[in-house]
Design a protein around this motif. Structure first.
Motif, PDB file in Angstrom:
ATOM      1  N   ILE A  40      33.311  52.901   5.011  1.00  0.00           N
ATOM      2  CA  ILE A  40      32.035  53.405   5.536  1.00  0.00           C
ATOM      3  C   ILE A  40      31.365  52.317   6.369  1.00  0.00           C
ATOM      4  O   ILE A  40      30.837  52.590   7.458  1.00  0.00           O
ATOM      5  CB  ILE A  40      31.119  53.896   4.395  1.00  0.00           C
ATOM      6  CG1 ILE A  40      31.704  55.171   3.776  1.00  0.00           C
ATOM      7  CG2 ILE A  40      29.697  54.151   4.905  1.00  0.00           C
ATOM      8  CD1 ILE A  40      30.991  55.642   2.532  1.00  0.00           C
ATOM      9  N   ARG A  41      31.402  51.090   5.900  1.00  0.00           N
ATOM     10  CA  ARG A  41      30.821  49.982   6.663  1.00  0.00           C
ATOM     11  C   ARG A  41      31.522  49.820   8.008  1.00  0.00           C
ATOM     12  O   ARG A  41      30.882  49.632   9.041  1.00  0.00           O
ATOM     13  CB  ARG A  41      30.883  48.679   5.868  1.00  0.00           C
ATOM     14  CG  ARG A  41      30.097  47.551   6.574  1.00  0.00           C
ATOM     15  CD  ARG A  41      30.188  46.243   5.869  1.00  0.00           C
ATOM     16  NE  ARG A  41      31.544  45.723   6.111  1.00  0.00           N
ATOM     17  CZ  ARG A  41      32.184  44.906   5.292  1.00  0.00           C
ATOM     18  NH1 ARG A  41      31.631  44.526   4.170  1.00  0.00           N
ATOM     19  NH2 ARG A  41      33.381  44.473   5.580  1.00  0.00           N
ATOM     20  N   ASP A  42      32.859  49.926   8.012  1.00  0.00           N
ATOM     21  CA  ASP A  42      33.612  49.828   9.268  1.00  0.00           C
ATOM     22  C   ASP A  42      33.181  50.908  10.253  1.00  0.00           C
ATOM     23  O   ASP A  42      33.000  50.648  11.442  1.00  0.00           O
ATOM     24  CB  ASP A  42      35.113  49.935   9.009  1.00  0.00           C
ATOM     25  CG  ASP A  42      35.698  48.720   8.313  1.00  0.00           C
ATOM     26  OD1 ASP A  42      35.021  47.663   8.265  1.00  0.00           O
ATOM     27  OD2 ASP A  42      36.829  48.833   7.804  1.00  0.00           O
ATOM     28  N   ALA A  43      33.013  52.128   9.741  1.00  0.00           N
ATOM     29  CA  ALA A  43      32.592  53.243  10.599  1.00  0.00           C
ATOM     30  C   ALA A  43      31.189  52.992  11.143  1.00  0.00           C
ATOM     31  O   ALA A  43      30.932  53.189  12.340  1.00  0.00           O
ATOM     32  CB  ALA A  43      32.641  54.553   9.821  1.00  0.00           C
ATOM     33  N   LEU A  44      30.287  52.563  10.284  1.00  0.00           N
ATOM     34  CA  LEU A  44      28.917  52.306  10.728  1.00  0.00           C
ATOM     35  C   LEU A  44      28.856  51.178  11.750  1.00  0.00           C
ATOM     36  O   LEU A  44      28.077  51.247  12.707  1.00  0.00           O
ATOM     37  CB  LEU A  44      28.015  51.998   9.532  1.00  0.00           C
ATOM     38  CG  LEU A  44      27.722  53.179   8.616  1.00  0.00           C
ATOM     39  CD1 LEU A  44      26.938  52.732   7.387  1.00  0.00           C
ATOM     40  CD2 LEU A  44      26.969  54.270   9.369  1.00  0.00           C
ATOM     41  N   GLU A  45      29.664  50.143  11.581  1.00  0.00           N
ATOM     42  CA  GLU A  45      29.682  49.047  12.551  1.00  0.00           C
ATOM     43  C   GLU A  45      30.197  49.519  13.908  1.00  0.00           C
ATOM     44  O   GLU A  45      29.689  49.102  14.943  1.00  0.00           O
ATOM     45  CB  GLU A  45      30.520  47.882  12.031  1.00  0.00           C
ATOM     46  CG  GLU A  45      29.815  47.089  10.946  1.00  0.00           C
ATOM     47  CD  GLU A  45      30.658  45.953  10.380  1.00  0.00           C
ATOM     48  OE1 GLU A  45      31.803  45.743  10.823  1.00  0.00           O
ATOM     49  OE2 GLU A  45      30.149  45.269   9.471  1.00  0.00           O
ATOM     50  N   LEU A  82      29.849  52.471  15.125  1.00  0.00           N
ATOM     51  CA  LEU A  82      28.937  53.465  15.692  1.00  0.00           C
ATOM     52  C   LEU A  82      27.469  53.061  15.604  1.00  0.00           C
ATOM     53  O   LEU A  82      26.584  53.857  15.910  1.00  0.00           O
ATOM     54  CB  LEU A  82      29.125  54.810  14.981  1.00  0.00           C
ATOM     55  CG  LEU A  82      30.530  55.391  15.069  1.00  0.00           C
ATOM     56  CD1 LEU A  82      30.672  56.583  14.149  1.00  0.00           C
ATOM     57  CD2 LEU A  82      30.869  55.750  16.502  1.00  0.00           C
ATOM     58  N   GLU A  83      27.209  51.805  15.202  1.00  0.00           N
ATOM     59  CA  GLU A  83      25.823  51.387  14.968  1.00  0.00           C
ATOM     60  C   GLU A  83      24.962  51.500  16.220  1.00  0.00           C
ATOM     61  O   GLU A  83      25.450  51.421  17.341  1.00  0.00           O
ATOM     62  CB  GLU A  83      25.778  49.958  14.428  1.00  0.00           C
ATOM     63  CG  GLU A  83      26.136  48.895  15.454  1.00  0.00           C
ATOM     64  CD  GLU A  83      26.170  47.499  14.864  1.00  0.00           C
ATOM     65  OE1 GLU A  83      25.443  47.238  13.892  1.00  0.00           O
ATOM     66  OE2 GLU A  83      26.923  46.684  15.382  1.00  0.00           O
ATOM     67  N   LYS A 133      21.419  53.456  18.220  1.00  0.00           N
ATOM     68  CA  LYS A 133      20.993  54.824  18.502  1.00  0.00           C
ATOM     69  C   LYS A 133      21.682  55.445  19.701  1.00  0.00           C
ATOM     70  O   LYS A 133      21.461  56.630  19.982  1.00  0.00           O
ATOM     71  CB  LYS A 133      19.480  54.888  18.678  1.00  0.00           C
ATOM     72  CG  LYS A 133      18.933  54.140  19.868  1.00  0.00           C
ATOM     73  CD  LYS A 133      17.415  54.282  19.894  1.00  0.00           C
ATOM     74  CE  LYS A 133      16.805  53.604  21.084  1.00  0.00           C
ATOM     75  NZ  LYS A 133      15.348  53.769  21.114  1.00  0.00           N
ATOM     76  N   LYS A 185      25.358  55.006  20.731  1.00  0.00           N
ATOM     77  CA  LYS A 185      26.810  55.200  20.783  1.00  0.00           C
ATOM     78  C   LYS A 185      27.243  56.652  20.611  1.00  0.00           C
ATOM     79  O   LYS A 185      28.060  57.156  21.376  1.00  0.00           O
ATOM     80  CB  LYS A 185      27.514  54.295  19.779  1.00  0.00           C
ATOM     81  CG  LYS A 185      27.512  52.840  20.206  1.00  0.00           C
ATOM     82  CD  LYS A 185      28.356  51.993  19.287  1.00  0.00           C
ATOM     83  CE  LYS A 185      28.353  50.559  19.724  1.00  0.00           C
ATOM     84  NZ  LYS A 185      27.248  49.790  19.181  1.00  0.00           N
TER      85      LYS A 185
END
Length: 112
Positions: free
Chosen positions: A14-19, A21-22, A24, A26
Motif C-alpha cells: 500500500i505504501r508503494d502504491a501511495l508513493e 500516486l502521491e 493531488k 497524478k
C-alpha cells in the motif's frame, strides 16, 4: 477485500502504491491520458489548476514509475507526446472506485 489487517507485507505494498500516486495531480493526469495521447499543454488545460512546474514534475515521476510514456516526435520543432502505459491503465478500476467514493463522500460531507 484485504483480510490481512496490519500485515507488514500488505502495508508495504500500500505504501508503494501511495508513493507512486502521491499528490493531488497524478491520478488526474492519468485520467486525462486515459482518453489518449496528449501534449503537455493539452494535459495542462484538462487538469485545471496545475502549474507548468508541477505538471512537469508529476509527468517525470509518472514516467519514472512506468505509468506513462514520453515520446519525442522527429518534427521541427520537436513534438513531445505523453501516453498512458498498460501499467498505468491497470489503475482504471482504482480511478473508477475513487470516482464513486468521491461522489458518496461529497454527498456525506455536504448533507445537512
Amino acid at each position: 477485500m484485504l483480510t490481512t489487517g496490519g500485515c507488514p507485507k500488505t502495508m508495504l505494498s500500500i505504501r508503494d502504491a501511495l508513493e507512486a500516486l502521491e499528490g493531488k495531480w497524478k491520478l488526474l493526469i492519468l485520467f486525462s491520458l486515459s482518453a489518449g495521447p496528449k501534449r503537455f499543454r493539452q494535459i495542462g488545460k484538462e487538469v485545471t489548476g496545475i502549474t507548468d512546474k508541477a505538471l512537469s514534475k508529476e509527468l517525470k515521476s509518472l514516467e519514472m514509475n512506468r505509468l506513462i510514456k514520453r515520446e519525442v516526435h522527429d518534427t521541427f520543432p520537436p513534438t513531445v507526446e505523453y501516453s498512458i502505459t498498460a501499467h498505468g491503465m491497470s489503475l482504471e478500476k482504482v480511478m473508477e472506485e475513487l470516482h464513486y467514493w468521491g461522489l458518496a463522500h461529497r454527498k456525506t460531507i455536504f448533507e445537512k
